[in-house]
Write a protein that holds these residues in place. Structure first.
Motif, PDB file in Angstrom:
ATOM      1  N   ALA A 187       3.718  -7.573  -8.777  1.00  0.00           N
ATOM      2  CA  ALA A 187       4.029  -6.185  -9.123  1.00  0.00           C
ATOM      3  C   ALA A 187       2.800  -5.319  -8.884  1.00  0.00           C
ATOM      4  O   ALA A 187       1.667  -5.813  -8.827  1.00  0.00           O
ATOM      5  CB  ALA A 187       4.477  -6.084 -10.581  1.00  0.00           C
ATOM      6  N   TYR A 188       3.045  -4.013  -8.729  1.00  0.00           N
ATOM      7  CA  TYR A 188       1.984  -3.031  -8.551  1.00  0.00           C
ATOM      8  C   TYR A 188       2.103  -1.975  -9.654  1.00  0.00           C
ATOM      9  O   TYR A 188       3.208  -1.638 -10.082  1.00  0.00           O
ATOM     10  CB  TYR A 188       2.097  -2.342  -7.183  1.00  0.00           C
ATOM     11  N   SER A 189       0.974  -1.465 -10.073  1.00  0.00           N
ATOM     12  CA  SER A 189       1.005  -0.385 -11.050  1.00  0.00           C
ATOM     13  C   SER A 189       1.551   0.886 -10.402  1.00  0.00           C
ATOM     14  O   SER A 189       1.589   1.004  -9.176  1.00  0.00           O
ATOM     15  CB  SER A 189      -0.395  -0.115 -11.601  1.00  0.00           C
ATOM     16  N   ARG A 190       1.947   1.844 -11.224  1.00  0.00           N
ATOM     17  CA  ARG A 190       2.439   3.108 -10.686  1.00  0.00           C
ATOM     18  C   ARG A 190       1.374   3.779  -9.827  1.00  0.00           C
ATOM     19  O   ARG A 190       1.665   4.288  -8.735  1.00  0.00           O
ATOM     20  CB  ARG A 190       2.853   4.045 -11.815  1.00  0.00           C
ATOM     21  N   GLN A 191       0.141   3.772 -10.287  1.00  0.00           N
ATOM     22  CA  GLN A 191      -0.946   4.403  -9.533  1.00  0.00           C
ATOM     23  C   GLN A 191      -1.132   3.726  -8.178  1.00  0.00           C
ATOM     24  O   GLN A 191      -1.289   4.395  -7.154  1.00  0.00           O
ATOM     25  CB  GLN A 191      -2.240   4.356 -10.331  1.00  0.00           C
ATOM     26  N   GLU A 192      -1.088   2.381  -8.170  1.00  0.00           N
ATOM     27  CA  GLU A 192      -1.234   1.649  -6.914  1.00  0.00           C
ATOM     28  C   GLU A 192      -0.057   1.940  -5.977  1.00  0.00           C
ATOM     29  O   GLU A 192      -0.256   2.110  -4.770  1.00  0.00           O
ATOM     30  CB  GLU A 192      -1.314   0.144  -7.201  1.00  0.00           C
ATOM     31  N   ALA A 193       1.150   2.003  -6.531  1.00  0.00           N
ATOM     32  CA  ALA A 193       2.324   2.254  -5.704  1.00  0.00           C
ATOM     33  C   ALA A 193       2.283   3.648  -5.083  1.00  0.00           C
ATOM     34  O   ALA A 193       2.634   3.828  -3.910  1.00  0.00           O
ATOM     35  CB  ALA A 193       3.592   2.086  -6.540  1.00  0.00           C
ATOM     36  N   ARG A 223      -2.734  -0.704   0.645  1.00  0.00           N
ATOM     37  CA  ARG A 223      -2.887  -1.334  -0.670  1.00  0.00           C
ATOM     38  C   ARG A 223      -1.774  -2.345  -0.950  1.00  0.00           C
ATOM     39  O   ARG A 223      -1.821  -3.031  -1.961  1.00  0.00           O
ATOM     40  CB  ARG A 223      -2.877  -0.262  -1.770  1.00  0.00           C
TER      41      ARG A 223
END
Length: 305
Positions: A187-193, A223
């Motif tokens: 999974a990716y964080s919202r910021q990373e996404a 990323r």
């Protein structure tokens, strides 16, 4: 068969992601999988390619299985064929060999079974086999493709007339897609996404507007997958440095790797390929162009002309 008794299916290879376009951006390349097909009393596959000689020679061959199962979805039992399979696409190197095989199988089912599938129907079938639309979409439509898959539908656009050349640096060792996917985060964080998707958006805008410097910058700021996969490709940094010193505006992993693909403006590919070939003599360096036609089915005589 809806065509004459002997015909040819030709499918281009592909590169995917171009850095940040993970599982959604693909580009068709002028390396080809070619099938020469004729009626037969049993399924028979053969090839003069050394890399393909250990693959099954009967209906258990992957291309035959795709064709047979595709036709069965429409209630059609395919008559057996004799298939000569030749390929310029190296296996398990990140150049869309499995996607090309899927597309070839669907084209085979369509031609032999008389399914009369549209390109979009073929795309949905191929995407269900592959799991994402980037490689199969490029092999079907040609050009630069951007696609989205939601399990029931695929939306895709193909962009043509992109004045770039590519140089691939292909190592001798393989890297299976599963192994390369296993290193990715779950999974990716919202910021990373947000950062990753905005990078992909800007990459497409830069390519369409021919802002090569910005396109190259975005390729290097992915990323989604490259930060996790690059450690598996121990020579990546050296190739990137050499390529950018010799005219490449951008460098990326081709698909899941291990092939590294370098992008230059049209007319600069030959010099770039020479420099990379000199620097990495143990690897296969290929100067490539974009295939804008995608997969095609023709009578044998049309290819001979």
């Amino acid at each position: 068969m809806t065509l004459h008794d002997r015909f040819v299916i030709k499918v281009p290879s592909s590169t995917a992601n171009l850095g940040p376009g993970f599982d959604s951006i693909g580009l068709a390349l002028n390396l080809y999988l070619t099938l020469e097909i004729e009626k037969n009393d049993q399924w028979e596959c053969y090839s003069s390619c050394e890399e393909l000689k250990d693959l099954p020679t009967d209906e258990s061959h992957f291309i035959c299985q795709v064709a047979i199962k595709t036709a069965a979805n429409y209630g059609i039992e395919l008559p057996p064929c004799k298939i000569k399979i030749e390929s310029e696409i190296p296996l398990a190197r990140g150049l869309g060999s499995s996607a090309a095989a899927i597309v070839a199988g669907i084209e085979l089912a369509d031609a032999v079974g008389g399914l009369r599938l549209t390109k979009n129907e073929k795309l949905l079938l191929a995407t269900k086999w592959e799991g994402h639309p980037d490689n199969v979409g490029a092999s079907l439509f040609g050009g630069l493709v951007i696609g989205r898959y939601d399990q029931h539908d695929v939306d895709m656009l193909s962009i043509t007339d992109l004045p770039v050349e590519m140089v691939t640096v292909i190592p001798g060792e393989i890297l299976l897609t599963k192994e390369s996917r296993d290193v990715l985060p779950a999974a990716y964080s919202r910021q990373e996404a947000v950062q990753a998707s905005s990078t992909a958006n800007l990459l497409i805008a830069a390519l369409v507007s021919q802002n090569w410097n910005l396109a190259g910058k975005m390729m290097g700021q992915d990323r989604f997958h490259q930060p996790y996969r690059q450690p598996l490709i121990h020579f990546y940094q050296e190739i990137e440095s050499c390529a950018k010193s010799n005219g490449a505006f951008g460098v990326a992993l081709s698909g899941a790797g291990p092939t590294v693909i370098c992008f230059s403006e049209k007319g600069k590919g030959q010099e770039l390929a020479y420099a990379l070939g000199q620097e990495f003599p143990s690897m296969t360096v290929k100067r490539l162009s974009i295939d804008y036609f995608g997969s095609c089915v023709k009578e044998v005589e049309e290819f001979v002309k």
